[in-house]
Design a protein around this motif. Structure first.
Motif, mmCIF file in Angstrom:
data_model
loop_
_atom_site.group_PDB
_atom_site.id
_atom_site.type_symbol
_atom_site.label_atom_id
_atom_site.label_comp_id
_atom_site.label_asym_id
_atom_site.label_seq_id
_atom_site.Cartn_x
_atom_site.Cartn_y
_atom_site.Cartn_z
ATOM 1 N N ILE A 84 0.458 2.714 -9.679
ATOM 2 C CA ILE A 84 -0.677 3.864 -10.104
ATOM 3 C C ILE A 84 0.184 4.842 -11.002
ATOM 4 O O ILE A 84 -0.456 5.178 -12.014
ATOM 5 C CB ILE A 84 -1.103 4.481 -8.904
ATOM 6 C CG1 ILE A 84 -2.132 3.533 -8.118
ATOM 7 C CG2 ILE A 84 -1.848 5.652 -9.359
ATOM 8 C CD1 ILE A 84 -3.375 2.854 -9.187
ATOM 9 N N LEU A 132 1.707 -0.090 -4.660
ATOM 10 C CA LEU A 132 0.592 0.703 -5.192
ATOM 11 C C LEU A 132 0.842 1.897 -5.642
ATOM 12 O O LEU A 132 0.421 2.162 -6.938
ATOM 13 C CB LEU A 132 -0.573 0.741 -4.229
ATOM 14 C CG LEU A 132 -1.966 1.040 -4.892
ATOM 15 C CD1 LEU A 132 -2.377 0.440 -6.049
ATOM 16 C CD2 LEU A 132 -3.117 1.416 -3.874
ATOM 17 N N PRO A 133 1.513 2.914 -5.056
ATOM 18 C CA PRO A 133 1.915 4.211 -5.464
ATOM 19 C C PRO A 133 2.426 4.124 -6.848
ATOM 20 O O PRO A 133 2.500 4.824 -7.872
ATOM 21 C CB PRO A 133 2.454 4.799 -4.657
ATOM 22 C CG PRO A 133 2.066 4.362 -3.375
ATOM 23 C CD PRO A 133 1.858 2.590 -3.458
ATOM 24 N N ASN A 163 -12.447 2.475 -4.609
ATOM 25 C CA ASN A 163 -12.378 3.890 -4.271
ATOM 26 C C ASN A 163 -12.579 4.654 -5.452
ATOM 27 O O ASN A 163 -13.415 5.768 -5.391
ATOM 28 C CB ASN A 163 -11.272 4.177 -3.659
ATOM 29 C CG ASN A 163 -11.346 3.836 -2.026
ATOM 30 O OD1 ASN A 163 -12.374 3.794 -1.376
ATOM 31 N ND2 ASN A 163 -10.050 3.386 -1.514
ATOM 32 N N LEU A 164 -12.148 4.312 -6.564
ATOM 33 C CA LEU A 164 -12.086 5.021 -7.630
ATOM 34 C C LEU A 164 -13.417 5.192 -8.488
ATOM 35 O O LEU A 164 -14.113 5.856 -8.710
ATOM 36 C CB LEU A 164 -11.008 4.745 -8.848
ATOM 37 C CG LEU A 164 -10.786 5.447 -10.137
ATOM 38 C CD1 LEU A 164 -10.202 6.974 -9.682
ATOM 39 C CD2 LEU A 164 -9.766 4.774 -11.031
ATOM 40 N N ALA A 169 -4.618 -4.559 -3.279
ATOM 41 C CA ALA A 169 -4.433 -3.100 -3.139
ATOM 42 C C ALA A 169 -4.909 -2.626 -4.299
ATOM 43 O O ALA A 169 -5.702 -1.530 -4.193
ATOM 44 C CB ALA A 169 -2.899 -2.675 -3.012
ATOM 45 N N ILE A 170 -4.630 -3.186 -5.559
ATOM 46 C CA ILE A 170 -5.354 -2.643 -6.833
ATOM 47 C C ILE A 170 -6.840 -2.624 -6.661
ATOM 48 O O ILE A 170 -7.442 -1.778 -7.095
ATOM 49 C CB ILE A 170 -5.032 -3.377 -7.987
ATOM 50 C CG1 ILE A 170 -3.446 -3.306 -8.123
ATOM 51 C CG2 ILE A 170 -5.703 -2.988 -9.277
ATOM 52 C CD1 ILE A 170 -2.910 -4.241 -9.404
ATOM 53 N N ASN A 171 -7.455 -3.764 -6.112
ATOM 54 C CA ASN A 171 -8.823 -3.847 -5.983
ATOM 55 C C ASN A 171 -9.434 -2.733 -5.101
ATOM 56 O O ASN A 171 -10.539 -2.418 -5.406
ATOM 57 C CB ASN A 171 -9.304 -5.121 -5.522
ATOM 58 C CG ASN A 171 -8.907 -6.514 -6.793
ATOM 59 O OD1 ASN A 171 -8.623 -5.917 -7.737
ATOM 60 N ND2 ASN A 171 -8.848 -7.632 -6.382
ATOM 61 N N LEU A 172 -8.512 -2.590 -4.027
ATOM 62 C CA LEU A 172 -9.346 -1.585 -2.947
ATOM 63 C C LEU A 172 -9.109 -0.172 -3.731
ATOM 64 O O LEU A 172 -10.256 0.431 -3.439
ATOM 65 C CB LEU A 172 -8.225 -1.897 -1.678
ATOM 66 C CG LEU A 172 -8.703 -1.017 -0.595
ATOM 67 C CD1 LEU A 172 -10.065 -1.577 0.160
ATOM 68 C CD2 LEU A 172 -7.672 -1.230 0.713
ATOM 69 N N PHE A 173 -8.052 0.046 -4.389
ATOM 70 C CA PHE A 173 -8.029 1.345 -5.071
ATOM 71 C C PHE A 173 -9.196 1.414 -5.974
ATOM 72 O O PHE A 173 -9.590 2.522 -6.088
ATOM 73 C CB PHE A 173 -6.655 1.393 -5.993
ATOM 74 C CG PHE A 173 -6.537 2.740 -6.511
ATOM 75 C CD1 PHE A 173 -6.183 3.795 -5.885
ATOM 76 C CD2 PHE A 173 -6.873 2.657 -7.932
ATOM 77 C CE1 PHE A 173 -6.164 4.947 -6.696
ATOM 78 C CE2 PHE A 173 -6.701 3.718 -8.767
ATOM 79 C CZ PHE A 173 -6.160 5.111 -8.141
ATOM 80 N N THR A 174 -9.559 0.441 -6.661
ATOM 81 C CA THR A 174 -10.282 0.676 -8.034
ATOM 82 C C THR A 174 -11.924 0.664 -7.441
ATOM 83 O O THR A 174 -12.595 1.427 -7.902
ATOM 84 C CB THR A 174 -10.261 -0.736 -8.839
ATOM 85 O OG1 THR A 174 -9.144 -1.189 -9.208
ATOM 86 C CG2 THR A 174 -11.460 -0.722 -9.802
ATOM 87 N N VAL A 191 0.862 -1.155 0.051
ATOM 88 C CA VAL A 191 0.038 -0.089 -0.044
ATOM 89 C C VAL A 191 0.953 1.307 0.046
ATOM 90 O O VAL A 191 0.529 2.358 -0.576
ATOM 91 C CB VAL A 191 -0.960 -0.108 1.195
ATOM 92 C CG1 VAL A 191 -1.656 1.425 1.240
ATOM 93 C CG2 VAL A 191 -1.898 -1.330 1.052
ATOM 94 N N ILE A 201 -2.673 -7.238 -5.606
ATOM 95 C CA ILE A 201 -3.799 -7.515 -6.264
ATOM 96 C C ILE A 201 -4.872 -6.969 -5.581
ATOM 97 O O ILE A 201 -5.658 -6.165 -5.971
ATOM 98 C CB ILE A 201 -4.075 -8.878 -6.946
ATOM 99 C CG1 ILE A 201 -2.914 -9.278 -7.851
ATOM 100 C CG2 ILE A 201 -5.437 -9.124 -7.547
ATOM 101 C CD1 ILE A 201 -2.941 -8.674 -9.134
#
Lengths: 296, 296
Positions: A190, A186-187, A251-252, A244-249, A182, A242
């Protein structure tokens, strides 16, 4: 502290460990294994007493402390050499950015007589290679050290990082990989995708839009310029990414919905909440409060 | 250049226009409309000759040049006052970050006798308020000026920005909103969502993970600390943002797939490609090549 230190792989991080070790006089003799010709020439200029080697053979059996600072994908080739040539009391560490995968590799491939205690110094830059190395790279930065049953050897690794300026904290591999999926992985991921999106748009629109990059795109471009081998190894080896990407997606998508519905209250609350992290980061002195109007 | 200038809204941008105008002696008298008490006290300290007003009434009819630097959501309240009190030869500009919405508003609400030529200086920071204003904020930065039929007035606006240091380029509103949806609005939106993801993870995990923020999260936190009113107005008013989010999401999903499938060739090509943008940004001198090891 150590009679003989060997640094395997001498790029930005390896050469910074090298410089810091020389600066703090942590070893009588420092050996460096590096095959890249350009890098070898840069390393020679750091200090004339460095012993450059280009083979991992009998010579490494005299080492007391080995620091592996190659990309993690090289470990598979290095471990057999360590198994053959190192003495059982040699202490090994590395500086890889994911830990569960290396823990597994060590368990499977490293000779049981050897001791490898993993480290992960949280420092780096968008540039690569020994010419950018810096003896103060680790100063006041975290170094995560992976817990180990051998308290005596663990203490030696901790002391080494402390002596070159790190703040040390112990974690287990799982914990480490979760946290850094995270705060770091992830940064970076992104940033790579944002830069690709700008490139795609530019290609589609046939306009040079990058020239209008404001602060946002500028900082992302810096992050996305990091070493690709190192980051390939990270992205392939941290399963938490994966998640982390899902959590971010998630939110997005909800952000997109807020914009579409022009939900004023929700949007303002989201935007204001983000400032709290900035306050934390400034309190932690990870950045300075002085406003950034662009680097000069 | 102008006998009397009026700046409506005097935060970071307004007070930077103010400082730059004083520095370049662009007006005999500068009037500032600002209601925020804290801001008013900060503005008084900038220069004793500034005429602070707190009402848009008869006094503004003497103005030759009006620069609106409030959040865009305030424009609806400001335009009726301009319609009533301004003379027909007063030149108006603003510094809003989206242009199609303001073009529409001008067409619908501004008196036909008045001339409003839109500007967008590409500068700012994560901090707000007049105390952070800077007379050099616009120096060597782009200022986008929206095309206008009135070439004479357009020239005056162009000259104003050039005199305070901007590089000027003309665009139409649609073109502007497309370009900045990708180079500025998307990066900010992504930064807000990344910070929220870190906060969510922290809450879920009950661990203080922010303390381990490396360079990546640090820079995102800076971007996500920007003024929430300004950014709400941007996110609600640029339709291209949804397209930009969708393009980004498409890239992110295919990146996720590449990681899941451990597609080495594709991943390396993606990561290497991103560096090209960095090279462009350095060539454009939007950033310095000197490696960033953290701001001190």
């Amino acid at each position: 502290m150590f009679k003989k230190i060997l640094i395997i792989g001498c790029g930005l991080i390896g050469s910074s460990v090298l410089r810091a070790s020389i600066n703090k006089k942590l070893s009588k003799k420092i050996f460096v294994f590096e095959r890249n010709k350009k890098y070898r020439n840069q390393i020679k200029k750091i200090n004339k007493n460095i012993i450059l080697i280009n083979k991992l053979d009998k010579i490494i059996q005299e080492m007391n402390f080995v620091i592996i600072a190659t990309p993690m994908s090289e470990y598979k080739k290095i471990i057999p050499k360590l198994n053959i040539f190192l003495k059982h009391d040699t202490l090994i560490t590395d500086v890889g950015s994911t830990r569960s995968n290396v823990a597994k590799l060590i368990k499977m491939k490293l000779s049981k007589k050897l001791n490898w205690i993993m480290s992960h110094p949280i420092s780096g830059s968008e540039v690569s290679g020994p010419k950018h190395g810096n003896k103060n790279l680790f100063k006041n930065k975290w170094c995560i050290i992976i817990k180990d049953k051998n308290k005596n050897k663990l203490k030696k690794v901790i002391n080494f990082w402390k002596k070159i300026g790190s703040k040390v904290i112990l974690m287990n591999p799982k914990e480490h990989d979760e946290v850094f999926s995270v705060t770091s992985h992830l940064p970076h991921l992104i940033a790579y995708n944002l830069i690709k999106t700008a490139q795609d748009f530019q290609k589609k629109d046939k306009k040079n839009i990058i020239q209008f990059s404001a602060g946002g795109l500028r900082d992302f471009s810096r992050i996305a310029a990091s070493n690709e081998i190192m980051w390939r190894d990270i992205f392939f080896n941290n399963d938490n990414i994966i998640k982390a990407i899902n959590l971010f997606t998630k939110n997005l998508n909800s952000f997109k919905k807020i914009i579409k519905n022009k939900n004023n209250k929700k949007l303002l609350s989201r935007l204001s909440n983000s400032k709290k992290v900035r306050t934390q980061i400034l309190q932690l002195k990870h950045d300075v409060a002085k406003p950034d109007f662009g680097r000069e």
